[in-house]
Motif scaffolding. Structure first.
Motif, PDB file in Angstrom:
ATOM      1  N   VAL A 117       0.863  -1.173   0.000  1.00  0.00           N
ATOM      2  CA  VAL A 117       0.000   0.000   0.000  1.00  0.00           C
ATOM      3  C   VAL A 117       0.898   1.220   0.000  1.00  0.00           C
ATOM      4  O   VAL A 117       1.421   1.621   1.031  1.00  0.00           O
ATOM      5  CB  VAL A 117      -0.920   0.022   1.230  1.00  0.00           C
ATOM      6  N   ILE A 118       1.119   1.756  -1.161  1.00  0.00           N
ATOM      7  CA  ILE A 118       2.018   2.908  -1.264  1.00  0.00           C
ATOM      8  C   ILE A 118       1.279   4.172  -0.848  1.00  0.00           C
ATOM      9  O   ILE A 118       1.748   4.954  -0.058  1.00  0.00           O
ATOM     10  CB  ILE A 118       2.565   3.054  -2.699  1.00  0.00           C
ATOM     11  N   GLU A 131      -3.023   5.513  -0.266  1.00  0.00           N
ATOM     12  CA  GLU A 131      -4.380   4.964  -0.235  1.00  0.00           C
ATOM     13  C   GLU A 131      -5.285   5.421  -1.365  1.00  0.00           C
ATOM     14  O   GLU A 131      -6.310   4.818  -1.637  1.00  0.00           O
ATOM     15  CB  GLU A 131      -5.033   5.269   1.115  1.00  0.00           C
ATOM     16  N   ALA A 155      -3.910  -0.610  -4.418  1.00  0.00           N
ATOM     17  CA  ALA A 155      -2.809  -1.407  -3.900  1.00  0.00           C
ATOM     18  C   ALA A 155      -1.943  -1.963  -5.031  1.00  0.00           C
ATOM     19  O   ALA A 155      -2.371  -2.000  -6.171  1.00  0.00           O
ATOM     20  CB  ALA A 155      -3.356  -2.547  -3.057  1.00  0.00           C
ATOM     21  N   CYS A 177      11.076   0.953  -1.458  1.00  0.00           N
ATOM     22  CA  CYS A 177      11.171   2.372  -1.773  1.00  0.00           C
ATOM     23  C   CYS A 177       9.858   2.828  -2.399  1.00  0.00           C
ATOM     24  O   CYS A 177       9.416   2.283  -3.410  1.00  0.00           O
ATOM     25  CB  CYS A 177      12.329   2.649  -2.724  1.00  0.00           C
ATOM     26  N   THR A 178       9.265   3.849  -1.803  1.00  0.00           N
ATOM     27  CA  THR A 178       7.971   4.318  -2.298  1.00  0.00           C
ATOM     28  C   THR A 178       8.119   5.206  -3.533  1.00  0.00           C
ATOM     29  O   THR A 178       7.132   5.541  -4.161  1.00  0.00           O
ATOM     30  CB  THR A 178       7.217   5.094  -1.207  1.00  0.00           C
ATOM     31  N   TYR A 181       8.516   0.758   4.714  1.00  0.00           N
ATOM     32  CA  TYR A 181       8.361   1.694   3.596  1.00  0.00           C
ATOM     33  C   TYR A 181       9.249   2.906   3.831  1.00  0.00           C
ATOM     34  O   TYR A 181       9.432   3.337   4.967  1.00  0.00           O
ATOM     35  CB  TYR A 181       6.913   2.160   3.490  1.00  0.00           C
TER      36      TYR A 181
END
Lengths: 135, 135
Positions: free
Chosen positions: A63-64, A66, A70, A89-90, A126
């Motif tokens: 879940v980077i 919302e 996803a 890494c986001t 994350y």
DNA sequence: TTGCGTGCAAAGGTTTTGCATGGCA
DNA sequence: TGCCATGCAAAACCTTTGCACGCAA
């Protein structure tokens, strides 16, 4: 006793996930790819199958943020992942596997002090990797 | 030059956030509480004010999973937020939040030794809680 | 008075559910 | 044949946006 059937839809979805095991993909990616190749699979089916794969540990859900759905990533080797931790890494989406005694200690600490058994194959830190941070 | 006005709605929202600074609350929680106390505030207003508080750093936004809405927590002391971590039980779904200095250390370790900046607002430890483990 | 704030309604997304049909074993 | 799987449509949610009105300064 619950039995699982093999179907064309599952085959198509899994094939795509395996071919993209180096990154994470969204439900939209999966549908777009399959559709582009004339492999019609319903949205509902993709969600339901991904949910099953997550529970069995073959796929990891991310879940980077919302507001944009996803992401999912196929995990080649589940056994190996139980031994180490993951950094995601986001920004670039890279998944970094870390074998580190100190992080192993973390699981022990949480077990002893917080009465909680961490499943490191599902846990993901994350954040931002070095390469992305330099930009 | 952008100016900010003080309103009753903001006052109500902030009051609730401050009273619950030890945990995080959802937009639904805020609305339910205010409504129960006869303080009518629109959903849109809550979202917009939270967004502003996040940008100013007074509130932290947590994204536990995308299907159940974001959570927000008032940050009294910036140092404190480093200590706040989440444990999520994969069996019963319970979310446990932990304020623990040791876990704050983990972020530092990962930064120093693995060159990765952890975002603890998104990071969740998955595993099994004590109650579920006993079953 | 000025212009930010509010809240309703509606839109925009993603994900889930009900239900009849289809397909694997 | 017995179930599980599928997919359509609709529902359920969360969140954002447009717009007119309200209100702080």
């Amino acid at each position: 006793m619950k039995q699982e059937y093999n179907t064309k839809q599952k085959e198509y979805i899994l094939e795509y996930l395996r071919a993209n095991a180096q990154t994470h993909v969204s439900v939209g990616d999966i549908l777009a790819h399959l559709h582009a190749h004339g492999r019609e699979v319903g949205t509902t089916t993709v969600y339901r199958y991904l949910d099953r794969l997550c529970r069995s540990g073959e796929v990891r859900k991310y879940v980077i943020d919302e507001t944009s759905g996803a992401c999912y990533q196929y995990i080649a080797d589940t056994d190996e992942c139980e031994k180490h931790f993951h950094l995601k890494c986001t920004r670039c989406g890279r998944l970094i596997h870390v074998d580190c005694a100190y992080l192993g200690e973390v699981g022990r600490h949480i077990g002893e002090h917080h009465r909680f058994t961490v499943d490191s194959s599902k846990t993901v830190f994350y954040g931002v990797c070095e390469a992305c941070a330099e930009k």
